[in-house]
Design an enzyme around this catalytic site. Sequence first.
Site, PDB file in Angstrom:
ATOM      1  N   LYS A   1      -2.552  27.952 -45.118  1.00 16.18           N
ATOM      2  CA  LYS A   1      -0.386  28.618 -44.994  1.00 16.18           C
ATOM      3  C   LYS A   1      -0.004  29.254 -44.414  1.00 16.18           C
ATOM      4  O   LYS A   1       0.946  29.805 -43.884  1.00 16.18           O
ATOM      5  CB  LYS A   1      -0.029  27.680 -46.969  1.00 16.18           C
ATOM      6  CG  LYS A   1      -0.345  26.835 -47.368  1.00 16.18           C
ATOM      7  CD  LYS A   1       0.262  26.453 -49.011  1.00 16.18           C
ATOM      8  CE  LYS A   1      -0.197  24.417 -48.782  1.00 16.18           C
ATOM      9  NZ  LYS A   1      -1.784  24.507 -49.292  1.00 16.18           N
TER      10      LYS A   1
HETATM   11  C1  LIG Z   1      -2.611  23.147 -49.599  1.00  9.47           C
HETATM   12  C2  LIG Z   1      -3.630  23.075 -49.232  1.00  9.47           C
HETATM   13  C3  LIG Z   1      -4.327  21.406 -48.854  1.00  9.47           C
HETATM   14  C4  LIG Z   1      -3.668  20.600 -48.397  1.00  9.47           C
HETATM   15  O1  LIG Z   1      -3.006  20.852 -47.595  1.00  9.47           O
HETATM   16  P1  LIG Z   1      -1.801  19.225 -47.067  1.00  9.47           P
HETATM   17  O2  LIG Z   1      -0.810  20.060 -46.332  1.00  9.47           O
HETATM   18  O3  LIG Z   1      -0.755  19.728 -48.871  1.00  9.47           O
HETATM   19  O4  LIG Z   1      -2.308  18.320 -47.013  1.00  9.47           O
HETATM   20  C5  LIG Z   1      -5.689  21.819 -48.528  1.00  9.47           C
HETATM   21  N1  LIG Z   1      -6.534  23.514 -49.245  1.00  9.47           N
HETATM   22  C6  LIG Z   1      -6.219  24.219 -48.939  1.00  9.47           C
HETATM   23  C7  LIG Z   1      -6.757  25.318 -49.277  1.00  9.47           C
HETATM   24  C8  LIG Z   1      -4.401  24.153 -49.219  1.00  9.47           C
HETATM   25  O5  LIG Z   1      -3.696  25.588 -49.555  1.00  9.47           O
END
Ligand SMILES: *Cc1c(COP(=O)(O)O)cnc(C)c1O
Length: 461
Positions: free
Chosen positions: A110
Amino acid sequence: MNYISTRGKAPVLGFEDTMLAGLARDGGLYVPESVPQMTHDEIAALAGLPYEEVAYRIVAQFTDLPEDVLRGLIANAYAGFGHDARAPLKQLDSGLFLLELFHGPTLAFKDFAMQLIGQMFTEAMGRRGDRITIVGATSGDTGSAAIEAFRGLDNVDVFILYPHGRVSEVQRRQMTTPAEANVHAIAIDGDFDDCQAAVKAMFNDFDFRDSVGLTAVNSINWARVLAQVVYFFTSAVAVGAPHREVSFTVPTGNFGDIFAGYIAKCMGLPIDRLVVATNRNDILHRTLADGAHRKDGVEPTISPSMDIQVSSNFERALFDAYGRDGGAVRQLMAELSDNGGFTVSQGALETLREHFDSGRASEEETTATIRDTHARTGEILCPHSAVGVKVAREHLDPAVPMIALATAHPAKFPDAVEAAMGDRPALPNRMADLYDRPERVNRIANDLSDIQSFIRKNIAS
Ligand SMILES: *Cc1c(COP(=O)(O)O)cnc(C)c1O
């Protein structure tokens, strides 16, 4: 570049207003009116370039920012990453690669999007002479990425609500240790749904919303999807695209990351399969199997960032699968909120299956994948990444390299990793003192007016 809503009834907006709006006024999500195309030669020319240069060449096609401004924002966004490649690619097996997306400041993918939109928000607000208040709810990764991205930036205050006692210690410390006055972590006496409900209520309180300049940076924000398109290009060209096809497996919750891969494919990147990997909260896997999109209760797993039943970004994929018919999407979403589900039409399901495959991993399979991968390659996977690697292995095609996305650093989920392989993964050196930094905790009852008065009192005027 213009953006339109998936529900067909919101005003058409340019990039910056799309980013600042987050959600469209008709409840839909913004998507580009048309996706820019890259030629074979333009994609081939990306091979070997620094991450920031590829980011500029992709992102510039979707925004209206002057070149020097955009290049500066990108440079700032990725300067704090702990790896020069930003998103390094490792080989796990014959034809199987791992894209490490956890070298950012909060150790999850993220950061790629949040760091860039932090820069973009603060630049836009400075130019407009305005300030905004970002409020969000988090089960862990999004909130820490937002606080880290916006700490100390001008013209922005950030308030993140998290459920008291229900995030991991690393996640909590990443939210409570930044000392800058413009970022605030708020521990709510409640669960994640309570936090989300409070945020929603603040957006529906128009007086409050307008007086503090409320904005969201949750995963439906188009600018976040856009930032994630970049690493599909850098990794694909590293294994031979555009001269050969490549496939990806993406651990998925909100469908944001995998939708970014779909956009890369629409731009001309030769992606064969996009494989959705879910844990036992498998609504997307079930939908792709038989078209029935039906909510089930959320069950807690060792990959908590994918413990989701309402997969917001899936609406963007549905919009394309239904031939960009906003009326059809409106109807599906009304069924989802009225009846807890809907059935995807046969034609739309076939369109989705032209691009997407899916698989799921049980808790036992996830743990076994962490153990086996470590034994065979030395790589330590976080539980989310392990879900991806397990599903990727089931979709290997000897003719097409498969890239599995590693979405978080193992040290962010030390208990699950220790249970799988006996050792506790260490934090990277640059944050080894996380456990010694002083925390700033604001604990507030699950009470809307208490939360709102805390926010009013703490925004810089
Ligand atoms: C947010 C997240 C996901 C999922 O990502 P999306 O974009 O919601 O599909 C997977 N793994 C981790 C570690 C995350 O923080």
